[in-house]
Write a protein that holds these residues in place. Structure first.
Motif, PDB file in Angstrom:
ATOM      1  N   LYS A 125      36.350 -14.580 -23.638  1.00  0.00           N
ATOM      2  CA  LYS A 125      35.088 -14.341 -24.354  1.00  0.00           C
ATOM      3  C   LYS A 125      34.070 -13.568 -23.523  1.00  0.00           C
ATOM      4  O   LYS A 125      32.946 -13.338 -23.973  1.00  0.00           O
ATOM      5  N   VAL A 126      34.462 -13.167 -22.326  1.00  0.00           N
ATOM      6  CA  VAL A 126      33.524 -12.486 -21.429  1.00  0.00           C
ATOM      7  C   VAL A 126      33.079 -11.140 -21.993  1.00  0.00           C
ATOM      8  O   VAL A 126      31.991 -10.654 -21.672  1.00  0.00           O
ATOM      9  N   VAL A 127      33.872 -10.549 -22.874  1.00  0.00           N
ATOM     10  CA  VAL A 127      33.542  -9.229 -23.430  1.00  0.00           C
ATOM     11  C   VAL A 127      32.231  -9.268 -24.206  1.00  0.00           C
ATOM     12  O   VAL A 127      31.296  -8.506 -23.930  1.00  0.00           O
ATOM     13  N   GLY A 128      32.138 -10.162 -25.188  1.00  0.00           N
ATOM     14  CA  GLY A 128      30.934 -10.262 -25.996  1.00  0.00           C
ATOM     15  C   GLY A 128      29.717 -10.635 -25.182  1.00  0.00           C
ATOM     16  O   GLY A 128      28.618 -10.076 -25.363  1.00  0.00           O
ATOM     17  N   LEU A 129      29.884 -11.586 -24.272  1.00  0.00           N
ATOM     18  CA  LEU A 129      28.782 -12.030 -23.425  1.00  0.00           C
ATOM     19  C   LEU A 129      28.258 -10.886 -22.567  1.00  0.00           C
ATOM     20  O   LEU A 129      27.037 -10.699 -22.431  1.00  0.00           O
ATOM     21  N   THR A 130      29.169 -10.119 -21.999  1.00  0.00           N
ATOM     22  CA  THR A 130      28.772  -9.012 -21.125  1.00  0.00           C
ATOM     23  C   THR A 130      27.990  -7.953 -21.894  1.00  0.00           C
ATOM     24  O   THR A 130      26.927  -7.502 -21.449  1.00  0.00           O
ATOM     25  N   TYR A 131      28.500  -7.555 -23.058  1.00  0.00           N
ATOM     26  CA  TYR A 131      27.798  -6.544 -23.846  1.00  0.00           C
ATOM     27  C   TYR A 131      26.425  -7.031 -24.298  1.00  0.00           C
ATOM     28  O   TYR A 131      25.443  -6.278 -24.300  1.00  0.00           O
ATOM     29  N   ASN A 132      26.326  -8.304 -24.667  1.00  0.00           N
ATOM     30  CA  ASN A 132      25.029  -8.862 -25.087  1.00  0.00           C
ATOM     31  C   ASN A 132      23.998  -8.762 -23.966  1.00  0.00           C
ATOM     32  O   ASN A 132      22.842  -8.364 -24.186  1.00  0.00           O
ATOM     33  N   ASP A 133      24.431  -9.117 -22.745  1.00  0.00           N
ATOM     34  CA  ASP A 133      23.487  -9.098 -21.621  1.00  0.00           C
ATOM     35  C   ASP A 133      23.196  -7.684 -21.133  1.00  0.00           C
ATOM     36  O   ASP A 133      22.126  -7.409 -20.586  1.00  0.00           O
ATOM     37  N   ILE A 134      24.148  -6.771 -21.343  1.00  0.00           N
ATOM     38  CA  ILE A 134      23.887  -5.359 -21.017  1.00  0.00           C
ATOM     39  C   ILE A 134      22.788  -4.818 -21.927  1.00  0.00           C
ATOM     40  O   ILE A 134      21.839  -4.157 -21.467  1.00  0.00           O
ATOM     41  N   LYS A 137      20.572  -6.584 -23.475  1.00  0.00           N
ATOM     42  CA  LYS A 137      19.337  -7.277 -23.102  1.00  0.00           C
ATOM     43  C   LYS A 137      18.694  -6.598 -21.895  1.00  0.00           C
ATOM     44  O   LYS A 137      17.471  -6.440 -21.821  1.00  0.00           O
ATOM     45  N   GLY A 138      19.531  -6.196 -20.949  1.00  0.00           N
ATOM     46  CA  GLY A 138      19.023  -5.493 -19.774  1.00  0.00           C
ATOM     47  C   GLY A 138      18.402  -4.160 -20.122  1.00  0.00           C
ATOM     48  O   GLY A 138      17.366  -3.773 -19.566  1.00  0.00           O
ATOM     49  N   ILE A 139      19.022  -3.446 -21.076  1.00  0.00           N
ATOM     50  CA  ILE A 139      18.479  -2.152 -21.503  1.00  0.00           C
ATOM     51  C   ILE A 139      17.102  -2.327 -22.131  1.00  0.00           C
ATOM     52  O   ILE A 139      16.155  -1.592 -21.823  1.00  0.00           O
ATOM     53  N   PHE A 140      16.978  -3.320 -23.004  1.00  0.00           N
ATOM     54  CA  PHE A 140      15.719  -3.532 -23.721  1.00  0.00           C
ATOM     55  C   PHE A 140      14.609  -4.065 -22.823  1.00  0.00           C
ATOM     56  O   PHE A 140      13.420  -3.878 -23.107  1.00  0.00           O
ATOM     57  N   THR A 141      14.993  -4.736 -21.725  1.00  0.00           N
ATOM     58  CA  THR A 141      13.976  -5.307 -20.833  1.00  0.00           C
ATOM     59  C   THR A 141      13.839  -4.525 -19.526  1.00  0.00           C
ATOM     60  O   THR A 141      13.105  -4.947 -18.633  1.00  0.00           O
ATOM     61  N   PHE A 142      14.569  -3.399 -19.436  1.00  0.00           N
ATOM     62  CA  PHE A 142      14.520  -2.540 -18.245  1.00  0.00           C
ATOM     63  C   PHE A 142      14.938  -3.293 -16.979  1.00  0.00           C
ATOM     64  O   PHE A 142      14.358  -3.133 -15.918  1.00  0.00           O
ATOM     65  N   ARG A 143      15.951  -4.123 -17.122  1.00  0.00           N
ATOM     66  CA  ARG A 143      16.470  -4.887 -15.994  1.00  0.00           C
ATOM     67  C   ARG A 143      17.947  -4.588 -15.790  1.00  0.00           C
ATOM     68  O   ARG A 143      18.654  -4.222 -16.728  1.00  0.00           O
ATOM     69  N   ASP A 144      18.404  -4.784 -14.568  1.00  0.00           N
ATOM     70  CA  ASP A 144      19.829  -4.719 -14.276  1.00  0.00           C
ATOM     71  C   ASP A 144      20.502  -5.883 -15.019  1.00  0.00           C
ATOM     72  O   ASP A 144      20.032  -7.022 -14.949  1.00  0.00           O
ATOM     73  N   PRO A 145      21.588  -5.628 -15.765  1.00  0.00           N
ATOM     74  CA  PRO A 145      22.261  -6.711 -16.505  1.00  0.00           C
ATOM     75  C   PRO A 145      22.656  -7.896 -15.625  1.00  0.00           C
ATOM     76  O   PRO A 145      22.760  -9.029 -16.122  1.00  0.00           O
ATOM     77  N   LYS A 146      22.868  -7.661 -14.326  1.00  0.00           N
ATOM     78  CA  LYS A 146      23.243  -8.773 -13.429  1.00  0.00           C
ATOM     79  C   LYS A 146      22.127  -9.814 -13.352  1.00  0.00           C
ATOM     80  O   LYS A 146      22.379 -10.970 -13.004  1.00  0.00           O
ATOM     81  N   PHE A 147      20.907  -9.403 -13.655  1.00  0.00           N
ATOM     82  CA  PHE A 147      19.781 -10.350 -13.688  1.00  0.00           C
ATOM     83  C   PHE A 147      20.087 -11.485 -14.666  1.00  0.00           C
ATOM     84  O   PHE A 147      19.762 -12.647 -14.411  1.00  0.00           O
ATOM     85  N   TYR A 148      20.726 -11.138 -15.776  1.00  0.00           N
ATOM     86  CA  TYR A 148      21.062 -12.131 -16.800  1.00  0.00           C
ATOM     87  C   TYR A 148      22.472 -12.688 -16.637  1.00  0.00           C
ATOM     88  O   TYR A 148      22.698 -13.881 -16.839  1.00  0.00           O
ATOM     89  N   LEU A 149      23.408 -11.829 -16.266  1.00  0.00           N
ATOM     90  CA  LEU A 149      24.803 -12.251 -16.192  1.00  0.00           C
ATOM     91  C   LEU A 149      25.081 -13.204 -15.032  1.00  0.00           C
ATOM     92  O   LEU A 149      25.908 -14.108 -15.151  1.00  0.00           O
ATOM     93  N   PHE A 150      24.405 -12.982 -13.907  1.00  0.00           N
ATOM     94  CA  PHE A 150      24.736 -13.712 -12.684  1.00  0.00           C
ATOM     95  C   PHE A 150      23.841 -14.929 -12.424  1.00  0.00           C
ATOM     96  O   PHE A 150      24.205 -15.790 -11.620  1.00  0.00           O
ATOM     97  N   PHE A 151      22.674 -14.994 -13.065  1.00  0.00           N
ATOM     98  CA  PHE A 151      21.691 -16.006 -12.675  1.00  0.00           C
ATOM     99  C   PHE A 151      21.140 -16.776 -13.875  1.00  0.00           C
ATOM    100  O   PHE A 151      21.049 -16.238 -14.982  1.00  0.00           O
ATOM    101  N   THR A 152      20.776 -18.033 -13.627  1.00  0.00           N
ATOM    102  CA  THR A 152      20.132 -18.836 -14.660  1.00  0.00           C
ATOM    103  C   THR A 152      18.738 -18.273 -14.925  1.00  0.00           C
ATOM    104  O   THR A 152      18.129 -17.647 -14.056  1.00  0.00           O
ATOM    105  N   GLN A 153      18.239 -18.516 -16.126  1.00  0.00           N
ATOM    106  CA  GLN A 153      16.967 -17.915 -16.526  1.00  0.00           C
ATOM    107  C   GLN A 153      15.788 -18.870 -16.401  1.00  0.00           C
ATOM    108  O   GLN A 153      14.842 -18.835 -17.191  1.00  0.00           O
TER     109      GLN A 153
END
Length: 300
Positions: free
Chosen positions: A161-170, A172-188
């Motif tokens: 299921k990592v495919v959907g999760l990764t695209y969602n956070d990518i 999210k990163g685009i819309f918030t001007f953040r590196d996707p790893k901000f969301y993928l790698f760390f708790t919020q």
């Protein structure tokens, strides 16, 4: 006779100075080198204390050489010879991105042999952990000691299921001007967000001679390879007697933390460390604590 003694002292001084300079290199300044294997020109960075058995770092999804955490790399380089490399078709490494995890393992084996090493220690994060397990299946004697972080076994829970999760956070990163790893790698929460900022700032320490950016096509191919592996039957890891250190955060969304518990049970000589209040990048959030465990493990 005096000339011979003086010459010997001079040679030893030059050699010791050269070795010292190698150790003092930081990951932010170490030059990128190249070696050919399997018809591929691999980009890699190599530094630290020279020895017969180096530490090879296996990187994560869509990661190039600049995605290695300098805080971890430099600390290990002070004690061991450590090498990072770009997978086929990633960054400055030539060729088309491999479409399966076993193929990536074959490339890694060829890369290691091309450098002239008969045995290595391995630190593998996320997708790098999948590749490392396939490497063991193909050439078990190549690895001596293994650290597997933020990863799981073939066919592990939620890996497909990592495919959907990764695209969602990518996105999210685009819309918030953040590196996707901000969301993928760390708790919020606040702790996780600060750890993410610290980690991403460390990745910016190298300002010159940075690696080539990873192509978008690499993402889709690697995600496809991970999905295939996630749907396959688990491999029998009980036959591998290697010392293994399994580490993760307690709230990994990409490769659910339950996989780390599962992985540690599958290896007969494994130790498990779970970091609190952290996600997929728990080793980066707790990099100082991780190093206190990893370095003694690697220098045995």
């Amino acid at each position: 006779m005096k000339k011979v003694v003086l010459l010997t002292i001079l040679i030893n001084l030059v050699m010791s100075t050269s070795n010292a300079q190698n150790v003092k290199y930081s990951y932010a300044t170490i030059p990128t080198q190249f070696v050919e294997a399997n018809g591929i020109k691999f980009a890699y960075r190599s530094y630290g204390k020279e020895g017969d058995i180096p530490v090879i770092y296996f990187n994560h999804l869509t990661a190039n050489l600049d995605n290695c955490d300098p805080g971890i790399m430099d600390a290990i380089a002070a004690e061991r010879h450590i090498i990072s490399f770009d997978y086929r078709g990633v960054g400055a490494t030539t060729g088309k991105q491999g479409t399966s995890i076993p193929d990536m393992a074959k490339d890694a084996i060829a890369f290691i042999h091309a450098l002239g090493f008969k045995q290595v220690d391995i630190i593998a994060f996320s997708m790098g952990g999948f590749i490392t397990q396939e490497l063991l299946l193909q050439e078990p004697g190549l690895a001596r000691r293994i650290i597997l972080a933020g990863t799981g076994p073939r066919g592990g829970q939620g890996i497909s299921k990592v495919v959907g999760l990764t695209y969602n956070d990518i996105f999210k990163g685009i819309f918030t001007f953040r590196d996707p790893k901000f969301y993928l790698f760390f708790t919020q929460n606040e702790v996780g967000k600060q750890a993410a900022r610290d980690f991403l700032n460390r990745l910016k320490e190298r300002t010159e001679n940075r690696d080539k950016k990873v192509k978008l096509s690499v993402l889709s191919k690697q995600l496809k390879a991970i999905k295939i592996l996630g749907n396959e039957k688990p491999a029998d890891l009980s036959v591998f007697k290697h010392p293994v250190l399994v580490v993760n955060g307690d709230n990994d969304r990409m490769v659910p933390t339950s996989n780390s518990y599962d992985l540690a049970k599958r290896f007969p000589n494994a130790e498990l460390v779970i970091y609190p209040n952290s996600g997929h990048g728990g080793v980066f959030q707790y990099h100082e604590e991780f190093l206190k465990k990893a370095i003694p493990f690697l220098i045995k």
